[in-house]
Write an enzyme that holds these catalytic residues in place. Structure first.
Site, mmCIF file in Angstrom:
data_model
loop_
_atom_site.group_PDB
_atom_site.id
_atom_site.type_symbol
_atom_site.label_atom_id
_atom_site.label_comp_id
_atom_site.label_asym_id
_atom_site.label_seq_id
_atom_site.Cartn_x
_atom_site.Cartn_y
_atom_site.Cartn_z
ATOM 1 N N ALA A 62 0.855 -1.180 0.000
ATOM 2 C CA ALA A 62 0.000 0.000 0.000
ATOM 3 C C ALA A 62 0.895 1.236 0.000
ATOM 4 O O ALA A 62 2.067 1.159 0.359
ATOM 5 C CB ALA A 62 -0.870 -0.016 1.254
ATOM 6 N N GLY A 101 0.438 -5.169 0.561
ATOM 7 C CA GLY A 101 -0.669 -5.121 -0.392
ATOM 8 C C GLY A 101 -0.259 -5.664 -1.753
ATOM 9 O O GLY A 101 -1.105 -6.193 -2.493
ATOM 10 N N GLU A 104 -0.695 -9.192 -1.487
ATOM 11 C CA GLU A 104 -2.135 -9.459 -1.404
ATOM 12 C C GLU A 104 -2.782 -9.418 -2.789
ATOM 13 O O GLU A 104 -3.667 -10.210 -3.097
ATOM 14 C CB GLU A 104 -2.792 -8.457 -0.438
ATOM 15 N N GLU A 124 3.726 -5.744 7.060
ATOM 16 C CA GLU A 124 2.864 -4.757 7.717
ATOM 17 C C GLU A 124 3.140 -4.620 9.202
ATOM 18 O O GLU A 124 3.061 -3.518 9.763
ATOM 19 C CB GLU A 124 1.387 -5.113 7.510
HETATM 20 N N1 3HC Z 1 4.568 3.430 0.162
HETATM 21 C C1 3HC Z 1 5.064 4.649 -0.136
HETATM 22 N N2 3HC Z 1 6.375 4.856 -0.377
HETATM 23 C C2 3HC Z 1 7.193 3.797 -0.295
HETATM 24 C C3 3HC Z 1 6.741 2.516 0.011
HETATM 25 C C4 3HC Z 1 5.356 2.338 0.254
HETATM 26 N N3 3HC Z 1 4.827 1.145 0.522
HETATM 27 N N4 3HC Z 1 7.795 1.681 0.019
HETATM 28 C C5 3HC Z 1 8.858 2.406 -0.287
HETATM 29 N N5 3HC Z 1 8.512 3.684 -0.475
HETATM 30 C C6 3HC Z 1 9.373 4.809 -0.867
HETATM 31 C C7 3HC Z 1 10.405 5.098 0.207
HETATM 32 O O1 3HC Z 1 9.881 5.966 1.181
HETATM 33 C C8 3HC Z 1 11.501 5.718 -0.618
HETATM 34 O O2 3HC Z 1 11.119 7.044 -0.872
HETATM 35 P P1 3HC Z 1 12.196 8.216 -0.888
HETATM 36 O O3 3HC Z 1 13.179 7.821 -1.956
HETATM 37 O O4 3HC Z 1 11.404 9.419 -1.156
HETATM 38 O O5 3HC Z 1 12.803 8.172 0.494
HETATM 39 C C9 3HC Z 1 11.447 4.962 -1.935
HETATM 40 O O6 3HC Z 1 10.143 4.376 -1.971
HETATM 41 C C10 3HC Z 1 12.471 3.858 -2.052
HETATM 42 O O7 3HC Z 1 12.395 3.034 -0.901
HETATM 43 P P2 3HC Z 1 13.695 2.455 -0.224
HETATM 44 O O8 3HC Z 1 14.705 3.521 -0.033
HETATM 45 O O9 3HC Z 1 13.243 1.694 0.969
HETATM 46 O O10 3HC Z 1 14.213 1.484 -1.361
HETATM 47 P P3 3HC Z 1 14.867 0.055 -1.256
HETATM 48 O O11 3HC Z 1 15.169 -0.361 -2.634
HETATM 49 O O12 3HC Z 1 15.943 0.048 -0.231
HETATM 50 O O13 3HC Z 1 13.715 -0.914 -0.678
HETATM 51 C C11 3HC Z 1 11.536 -1.845 -0.554
HETATM 52 C C12 3HC Z 1 12.579 -1.156 -1.444
HETATM 53 C C13 3HC Z 1 12.045 -3.244 -0.124
HETATM 54 C C14 3HC Z 1 10.276 -1.992 -1.328
HETATM 55 C C15 3HC Z 1 11.323 -1.002 0.722
HETATM 56 O O14 3HC Z 1 11.052 0.320 0.322
HETATM 57 C C16 3HC Z 1 10.194 -1.438 1.601
HETATM 58 O O15 3HC Z 1 10.349 -2.360 2.375
HETATM 59 N N6 3HC Z 1 9.048 -0.759 1.508
HETATM 60 C C17 3HC Z 1 7.946 -0.955 2.389
HETATM 61 C C18 3HC Z 1 7.169 -2.169 2.033
HETATM 62 C C19 3HC Z 1 5.995 -2.314 2.951
HETATM 63 O O16 3HC Z 1 6.069 -2.114 4.147
HETATM 64 N N7 3HC Z 1 4.857 -2.695 2.382
HETATM 65 C C20 3HC Z 1 3.662 -2.843 3.140
HETATM 66 C C21 3HC Z 1 2.928 -1.556 3.145
HETATM 67 S S1 3HC Z 1 1.504 -1.608 4.180
HETATM 68 C C22 3HC Z 1 0.339 -2.461 3.290
HETATM 69 O O17 3HC Z 1 0.625 -2.903 2.208
HETATM 70 C C23 3HC Z 1 -1.010 -2.559 3.917
HETATM 71 C C24 3HC Z 1 -1.875 -3.536 3.230
HETATM 72 O O18 3HC Z 1 -1.810 -4.769 3.857
HETATM 73 C C25 3HC Z 1 -3.302 -3.089 3.227
#
Ligand code: 3HC
Ligand code: NAI
Length: 699
Positions: A62, A101, A104, A124
């Site tokens: 998400a 997500g 998912e 998450e």
């Molecule tokens: N939403 C918004 N922005 C995100 C994001 C997300 N889910 N994931 C990463 N970003 C952004 C980061 O903030 C960063 O932005 P910036 O350059 O402006 O600082 C940019 O994307 C790059 O991210 P990273 O520096 O972390 O890049 P990496 O290549 O090191 O890692 C990644 C990539 C493994 C995808 C890592 O970003 C990550 O783990 N992201 C989070 C994934 C996550 O937690 N997903 C679950 C979200 S909650 C959800 O899905 C709820 C659902 O169940 C309903």
């Protein structure tokens, strides 16, 4: 390019998602996927479809940036249901990471094919929430209950091969995912749809005892966290209930997590970790120096651990000591650490030898002449540090970076003894240096931009979180710690027992209470430090009782006794009658009438001490942003991630309340230690937060 587009490839629809940088499920993507599914359903020329992503990764979840705003339809729960309900088979084609997500969405597809380098996960929980678009219901159905619990509670990334073995993926390919996915999709036309939600779990083995056992197995590592228990409840629902009711249970638990303060705190940490490497004045264009070989001076507690960080990434390290036996001892500790990792199966015997082969021991400064970075980790004495840097200045090659691991000393003064102060900075590691993630990168007055930029990059390369600090006594972390330690010790002299202070802070979520930490670090370090200081310069009421404890040869864990007693060979602290008698005598000497303290009082006092000093550090420009201070405390001092760090905690309390409490403390305990930070006063008066301050700084 639109967020979602469709290509018709010989009756297979190729649905492309494109939302850089990580294809997060922003509104445009959700809407695009919904529309794409409708178009595919209505188009008679299409028999099956593939959902794939452009750019570096499959959907990474998400859009966390949208979490603060009111949700906008279509919601992800609706989109995944639409995908699953499709009558034409849909295949997810995964590269990079399919997370949260993103996974998912993939689980709602009828089939999943992936590059063998891909990873999947439901992270998450690390954001204080749980998979809220069917992940807790669909993942156990395809991957098995044990595997799903493991994945959802840890939030870890799972390699494609393992995911395949769990049944979460159907096929892996080494390259050309697009072609492979199209070919795979063609085979699904005959197979038809296979809906994850219609799969059943044989619930007989997953009874109450199973889930209780699982709860007990994770209790220690999830202490204090809100989301993990809710994740378990959802998986229990997946086992016991049909999909629809399971999804309802998931929704309810998701909402509970989402509205909990822990979720906000952990999302703050997510962005804080990504901000921290952004340093004003440093950009991608700032030149970097090449670091291929590292020298370390001093092979004691810190030197050996620091050296391991570089050997771990294959860099040769020259370790310098004054005497052969100290060098041998240092190298043997390094070897023991590696062997311990090997015993746990984390390294092979061959890797141990490979890493040890990168070490060269020496007692000659000249042997550091070919090092690109030299880190000093000798005794914490300015005279010795100055001598070391004078010697280094003579032997180090031009452009070598010269760093000190000092905990408190003035890096400007150290740099001044060299003819190249622009090459000098502080690299403050935390003990044990091969384990702790924090690295304070101390920018001295004359440190060159390329030196700083190189070290910021290097921190990441060796797996550390590098936080830039300015020069001051104790830098960010230890300067704040000394305020906290004083107030915790004063709480003891005023009436709390050491173990009560520890319990209050432990229950608040700190990894360890302050008294236990002092015993572990050794009480003699502070004692010796104070011997060289003027008594007027520190709070003797907080330290005299500790000095008496040290003088009884109770120096902490290493002498088998300190603030606590320890049974022979045990590290478990036990309240000590001897120490209590000392404390009571010292309280009486000071004319203090000892009064009990509640856990809330102790916690508040400790937190306010941290916050006030943090605000001073921020106001003085020692820290770039409040969120950097949080990162320091989370990674170096055992602060609970679910509270977001001391500055975020202050924001949650409200800075006006924080300021007023600190003023009240000033009246109660005296203004010597309770002068409110000017920045705190300013923000409180403006009704602003530290987060507002960070935003205003553009940080
Ligand atoms: N939403 C918004 N922005 C995100 C994001 C997300 N889910 N994931 C990463 N970003 C952004 C980061 O903030 C960063 O932005 P910036 O350059 O402006 O600082 C940019 O994307 C790059 O991210 P990273 O520096 O972390 O890049 P990496 O290549 O090191 O890692 C990644 C990539 C493994 C995808 C890592 O970003 C990550 O783990 N992201 C989070 C994934 C996550 O937690 N997903 C679950 C979200 S909650 C959800 O899905 C709820 C659902 O169940 C309903
Ligand atoms: P230590 O006493 O364990 O090790 C210091 C080592 O330096 C000894 O092995 C000693 O033989 C060697 N040494 C002394 N003078 C030397 C010289 N002139 N040339 C070469 N080697 C010399 O000390 P420790 O704990 O490793 O601390 C080192 C530095 O790291 C200090 O500045 C300390 O403040 C800092 N530090 C310590 C932390 C800790 O938890 N121990 C945490 C973070 C920083």
């Amino acid at each position: 390019m639109t967020a979602v587009s469709i290509e018709n490839r010989d009756n297979i629809a190729l649905v492309w998602v494109y939302n850089p940088p990580v294809n997060a499920l922003s509104h445009s993507v959700r809407d695009g996927l919904k529309n794409a599914m409708r178009a595919i359903a209505e188009d008679d020329t299409i028999d099956a479809a593939v959902i794939a992503c452009r750019g570096r990764t499959f959907i990474a979840g998400a859009d966390i940036r949208e979490f603060g705003a009111p949700p906008k339809a279509p919601h992800l729960t609706e989109v995944v249901q639409i995908i699953e309900d499709m009558e034409k088979p849909i295949t997810a084609a995964i590269h990079g990471t399919a997370l949260g997500g993103g996974l998912e969405v993939a689980l709602s597809c009828h089939y999943r094919i992936a590059l063998s380098t891909a990873k999947i996960g439901l992270p998450e929980v690390k954001l204080g929430i749980l998979p809220g678009a069917g992940g807790t219901q669909r993942f156990p159905r395809v991957a098995g209950v044990e595997n799903a619990l493991d994945a959802i509670i840890s939030g870890r990334h799972i390699k494609a091969k393992q995911a395949l073995s769990w049944g979460a993926l159907d096929e892996l390919v080494d390259d050309d995912l697009e072609a492979a996915a199209l070919a795979f999709a063609r085979t699904t036309i005959k197979k038809g749809v296979r809906r994850t939600g219609e799969m059943t779990i044989d619930g007989t083995t997953y009874d109450q005892a199973f889930f209780d056992g699982f709860r007990a197995s994770i209790a220690r590592r999830t202490r204090g966290y809100f989301a993990p228990e809710r994740c378990i409840r959802c998986v229990e629902a997946a086992v016991k209930l049909p999909l629809k009711e399971g999804l309802e249970a998931e929704r309810k638990n998701f909402q509970e997590c989402f509205s909990n303060s822990q979720a906000k705190a952990m999302q703050h940490v997510f962005f804080a970790e990504r901000q921290v490497s952004r340093v004003p004045g440093i950009s991608k264009e700032t030149p970097r120096r090449e670091i291929k070989k590292v020298g370390i001076i001093g092979a004691g507690t810190m030197g050996g651990g620091i050296a391991m960080n570089f050997a771990n990434i294959g860099m040769p390290v020259t370790l310098l000591e004054v005497q052969q036996d100290a060098l041998d001892r240092g190298l043997s500790v390094v070897r023991k650490n590696y062997e311990r990792s090997a015993a746990k199966g984390k390294l092979t015997a061959e890797q141990v030898e490979q890493r040890m082969g990168l070490f060269t021991g020496t007692m000659e400064y000249a042997d550091l002449g070919d090092c690109d970075l030299i880190i000093e980790a000798v005794f914490e004495t300015m005279d010795i540090k100055k001598k070391v840097f004078t010697a280094l200045d003579e032997v180090a090659k031009p452009d070598a970076i010269l760093a000190s691991n000092t905990s408190y000393l003035d890096i400007d003064a150290i740099a001044a003894v060299t003819n190249r102060p622009s090459d000098v900075l502080g690299l403050h590691f935390f003990s044990p240096a091969n384990v702790m993630r924090l690295l304070e990168i101390v920018r001295a007055d004359k440190t060159a931009d390329d030196v700083l930029a190189t070290c910021v990059d290097l921190a990441r390369k060796i797996g550390k979180v590098g936080v830039v600090s300015g020069v001051c006594h104790g830098f960010i972390g230890n300067r704040m710690l000394s305020q906290y330690a004083r107030e915790m010790s004063l709480s003891v002299i005023e009436g709390a027992m050491p173990h009560e202070v520890d319990k209050a802070m432990y229950d608040f979520g700190m990894a360890m209470g302050p008294m236990t930490v002092s015993d572990m670090a050794g009480l003699d370090i502070g004692y010796l430090n104070r011997k060289g200081m003027d008594r007027a310069d520190y709070e003797t009421r907080a330290t005299d009782w500790i000095d008496r404890v040290v003088e009884m040869d109770r120096k902490g864990l290493k002498t088998g006794a300190g603030i606590y007693d320890y049974d022979e060979g045990s590290r478990t602290p036990k309240p000590s009658d001897t120490v209590m008698a000392v404390i009571e005598e010292e309280s009486a000497k000071l004319g203090i009438e000892r009064t009990p303290k509640t856990a809330d009082e102790i916690v508040e006092r400790g937190m306010l001490a941290l916050i006030n000093e943090g605000a001073k550090i921020l106001g003085e420009g020692i820290a770039i942003r409040a969120s950097d201070i949080d990162i320091v405390y989370l990674n170096g001092y055992g602060f609970p991630p679910y509270r977001g760090g001391p500055m975020h905690y202050a924001d949650q309390m409200g800075l006006k309340a924080v300021y007023e409490k600190i003023c009240a403390y000033g009246e109660k305990f005296g203004e010597r230690w309770w002068q409110p930070a000017p920045l705190l006063k300013e923000l409180a008066e403006k009704g602003q937060s530290f987060a507002d301050y960070d935003k205003k700084q553009g940080a």
